[in-house]
Enzyme design. Structure first.
Site, PDB file in Angstrom:
ATOM      1  N   SER A 220       0.845  -1.196   0.000  1.00 25.53           N
ATOM      2  CA  SER A 220       0.000   0.000   0.000  1.00 25.53           C
ATOM      3  C   SER A 220       0.878   1.242   0.000  1.00 25.53           C
ATOM      4  O   SER A 220       1.966   1.263   0.567  1.00 25.53           O
ATOM      5  CB  SER A 220      -0.928   0.003   1.220  1.00 25.53           C
TER       6      SER A 220
ATOM      7  N   THR B 160       2.634  -2.155   4.292  1.00 25.61           N
ATOM      8  CA  THR B 160       2.722  -0.726   4.056  1.00 25.61           C
ATOM      9  C   THR B 160       4.002  -0.404   3.309  1.00 25.61           C
ATOM     10  O   THR B 160       4.981  -1.158   3.340  1.00 25.61           O
ATOM     11  CB  THR B 160       2.742   0.059   5.372  1.00 25.61           C
ATOM     12  N   ASP B 161       4.002   0.740   2.632  1.00 24.87           N
ATOM     13  CA  ASP B 161       5.268   1.300   2.184  1.00 24.87           C
ATOM     14  C   ASP B 161       6.036   1.735   3.431  1.00 24.87           C
ATOM     15  O   ASP B 161       5.481   1.828   4.527  1.00 24.87           O
ATOM     16  CB  ASP B 161       5.026   2.475   1.232  1.00 24.87           C
ATOM     17  N   TRP B 162       7.328   2.027   3.260  1.00 19.30           N
ATOM     18  CA  TRP B 162       8.229   2.189   4.401  1.00 19.30           C
ATOM     19  C   TRP B 162       7.999   3.509   5.124  1.00 19.30           C
ATOM     20  O   TRP B 162       8.314   4.579   4.625  1.00 19.30           O
ATOM     21  CB  TRP B 162       9.663   2.068   3.911  1.00 19.30           C
ATOM     22  N   GLY B 163       7.434   3.438   6.325  1.00 20.49           N
ATOM     23  CA  GLY B 163       7.138   4.615   7.118  1.00 20.49           C
ATOM     24  C   GLY B 163       6.470   4.181   8.403  1.00 20.49           C
ATOM     25  O   GLY B 163       6.470   3.001   8.764  1.00 20.49           O
TER      26      GLY B 163
END
Length: 762
Positions: A228, A261-264
């Protein structure tokens, strides 16, 4: 009796503590039932130690894959191992140097996604994409606008080409028991403020364009994971959107893998968990605690958490880590380099070839201009970068193909590069914010007109290399990027004038990551070759094209406009963004804090044809050293659509391949439709002069449908459809018809019902 009970209690208390189940593919429910709340939360949060610089995450995961972007956490008492996630998509991005050894570990730099799509050859893409448990690729977002910094990672402006290329990519990787992560789901179409920008898109444009590519790839290839994106979509972060992650992805499309998730680390971890985000990456302890606290206070259902954990366990039992695969540190780099070279040559696009300038005869003296002569760009920056052992530059590529390169020009450029390297500091400003992920290229230096005249006298042909780089963390600009710089314009003009006066030809090589303006200068030169950023062996592939060792067969996966502002999306894109001008909740900044996709479905060739606006090069365009004819078009109805065939014949004098694009024009009436839409494509094998091949295309009625957002369903209108066999979107040599007797409809979930934006109309 009391003594017996005490004795039995002592016996049971003495049972081994490790009696809990050890994970297998057959006991997932048993393991799930035995897990504590804390263990469940732990499995849903990554364990990578990652540094974030300027919004870009550099993976520092330890273990057998040093430099991997992230991992999942182990739970020893159930035999649950750590699994590793590594960046792609143009090759594996891991550390070249490691603790405890002086060896250097390189990976192969393959062609970028845009170049792979230019091949129009799904079989080729499968061959290219054949370690880690999951490769964080392919990138599938559409080419909505030419300035998107990560366009090079993505395939096309069209969802059918994009989705089928992604499916081929996945099918190439996953039979090796390594997973893929299709990304960035969804509408991650700009890098500017990518963590917070709200993409406001109509339900029709969303379903037909920005989700359709994901739908095709997921249904055809079943990726292990979906990533995502960072951004918001119609007011809600994608990683917290039940509409996106559950209703569309799982309910409408039947997806069974995991979502990460995308990296965060967004604050609403519990909301993301409830929406269907199974794994938070790169992960931190705070996220684990958020999940635990949310279940305890009742704001997160444990049933939702169990659903995610079940997905994670089903993923883990498929991974190489679970199978205790012995990772190799000795890939066959020589064989992989050949694959990269062959793939690049197959996909390079020939845009211009006046009076059969190409191929050259061989052995010519070449005046080679441009910084790209020595600083050839193999791939983009950011997570799409690869730690390669080498990159063949254009001088080497031409010499390897048998040409003699003017050394005085090379010495001139080398001296300039050496000087700049001695003085420049790769700061966040001149390196576009990518840190150690790869930098920007030097600007082209002026070559005096008198020197060009002298070079024209002692060389047989001129080759000008125009270079661009782009990548994660920033979008491109119009001046000196989409448009050529003044130095580049003057170089093309001066070289063309001098060499044409001497009766000699000029060739331009566009070593770029995205579309550049061509209309103002293309008529000054004799040939234009577009290799994009073609991987570490790409310059050799360009040499093969120039020498005629390979007949070009690539075609454009996007439209080249006459000017940047011809794209309707350009008025809703941060083309003049200055870093730091984000607004706030009260005063959000247009195209930075929110972006209205007012162009709706009118993206790329869909718009240019409907608006009857001229383009520099149309979607699907590409020249060859031979010619082809299309004949005997047929369309035969099936129970669920039609099968179309066309005969392609090589009518020229050299062997070559031809990609055929199948477009369909819908019957008039009802919803406003594009003039034509790509529905399928295929590529011939190598056809000798005079040889023919029949290509076959299968299209379902569902693939003909448009999305009617007023009634929330897909509709295929009744009537006669024109089936067009195209050499490009603007060149249709053959056609046939298909008649659909009555309207067909397909219902979907109640996602994205309240989006207020309306598409532009004609």
């Amino acid at each position: 009796m009391k003594k017996l009970m005490i004795a039995l209690g002592a016996f049971f208390c003495a049972l081994p503590l490790f009696a809990q189940p050890i994970l297998t593919k057959d006991n997932i429910e048993q393991v799930l039932k035995a897990m504590t709340l804390e263990e469940k939360a732990t499995l849903c949060v990554g364990g990578a130690r990652a540094a974030v610089v300027n919004g870009v995450t550099s993976g520092q995961a330890v273990g057998p894959v040093q430099g991997a972007a992230g991992n999942t956490r182990s739970i020893a008492r159930f035999g649950i191992p750590t699994t590793y996630l590594a960046d792609g998509p143009a090759g594996l991005r891991i550390n070249p140097t490691r603790q405890g050894t002086t060896e250097t570990f390189y990976c192969t730099g393959f062609p970028i996604g845009t170049l792979l799509a230019s091949s129009w050859d799904v079989d080729l893409v499968e061959k290219v994409t054949t370690a880690v448990d999951v490769l964080l690729a392919p990138g599938v977002n559409l080419h909505r606008n030419p300035l998107n910094g990560r366009t090079f990672e993505y395939f096309s402006e069209d969802p059918v080409l994009s989705g089928n290329m992604a499916a081929a990519y996945i099918k190439g990787v996953q039979p090796n028991n390594v997973g893929t992560s299709i990304k960035h789901y969804a509408a991650n179409n700009q890098e500017t403020n990518r963590n917070e920008d709200d993409a406001i898109i109509s339900a029709r444009a969303l379903r037909e364009l920005y989700l359709k590519n994901f739908e095709i790839a997921i249904k055809k290839a079943k990726p292990w994971t979906v990533m995502s994106s960072y951004n918001k979509l119609d007011g809600k972060y994608t990683q917290q959107s039940e509409d996106l992650l559950t209703k569309v992805l799982r309910n409408d499309w039947g997806y069974e893998g995991i979502v990460m998730t995308d990296w965060g680390s967004k604050a609403a971890t519990a909301d993301a968990t409830a929406a269907g985000n199974d794994l938070m990456e790169p992960g931190n302890e705070t996220e684990i605690q958020r999940i635990v606290d949310a279940v305890k206070n009742g704001t997160l259902s444990e049933a939702d958490l169990d659903r995610n954990v079940r997905n994670m366990l089903n993923y883990i039992v498929k991974t190489p880590a679970f199978r205790k695969y012995n990772y190799s540190n000795k890939p066959d780099l020589k064989a992989h380099a050949k694959v990269a070279r062959d793939a690049a040559a197959e996909a390079i696009v020939l845009l211009r070839n006046e009076q059969n300038t190409l191929p050259l005869k061989g052995g010519e003296n070449v005046a080679l201009y441009g910084i790209g002569a020595l600083e050839f760009v193999a791939g983009g920056t950011g997570s799409g970068n690869v730690n390669k052992a080498y990159v063949v530059n254009m001088k080497e590529g031409l010499e390897n193909a048998g040409f003699r390169v003017d050394q005085s020009l090379i010495n001139y450029y080398q001296a300039y590069i050496d000087f700049q390297n001695a003085t420049r500091q790769l700061t966040a400003t001149n390196n576009r914010g990518f840190g150690g992920f790869g930098g920007s290229v030097l600007a082209n230096i002026e070559v005096p007109a008198a020197a060009v005249t002298a070079e024209a006298g002692r060389n047989d042909v001129a080759v000008i290399v125009i270079t661009r780089n782009a990548g994660e963390g920033a979008d491109r600009k119009v001046p000196d990027d989409f448009n050529l710089s003044q130095n580049e314009q003057e170089l093309i003009n001066n070289v063309s004038t001098a060499f044409h006066k001497a009766g000699k030809k000029v060739i331009v090589v566009l070593n770029v990551g995205g579309v550049v303006e061509t209309n103002s200068w293309k008529y000054l030169v004799d040939a234009i070759i577009l290799p994009w950023s073609p991987g570490q062996e790409g310059a050799n592939a360009v040499g093969d094209i120039i020498a005629g060792k390979v007949n070009p067969s690539g075609k454009l996966p996007m439209t080249f406009p006459m000017s940047y502002f011809d794209h309707p999306s350009s008025m809703n894109f941060p083309y003049d963004y200055v870093r730091g001008n984000q607004g706030n909740n009260r005063n959000p900044v247009k195209d930075v804090d929110y972006t209205n996709y007012e162009e709706g479905i009118w993206v790329g060739y869909r718009y240019f044809e409907k608006a009857d606006r001229a383009v520099s090069y149309p979607f699907g365009f590409g020249l060859s050293y031979t010619t082809f004819s299309y004949s005997k078009p047929t369309v035969k109805a099936t129970a669920d659509g039609f099968i179309a065939t066309v005969t392609v014949t090589n009518t020229g004098k050299v062997a070559g391949k031809e990609a055929v694009e199948l477009y369909v024009s819908a019957p008039a009436g009802g919803m406003v439709k594009p003039e034509k839409e790509l529905k399928a494509f295929a590529k011939t094998g190598m056809l000798q002069p005079g040889q023919s091949q029949v290509l076959t295309f299968t299209v379902s009625n569902y693939e003909l449908a448009s999305f009617n957002q007023d009634v929330n369903r897909w509709e295929a209108a009744p009537g006669t459809y024109t089936v067009k066999f195209g050499a490009s979107s603007a060149n249709i040599p053959a056609s046939a018809t298909y008649k659909l007797g009555k309207q067909q409809t397909w219902n979907v979930s109640d996602a994205f019902l309240n989006v207020a934006i309306k598409d532009m109309t004609f």
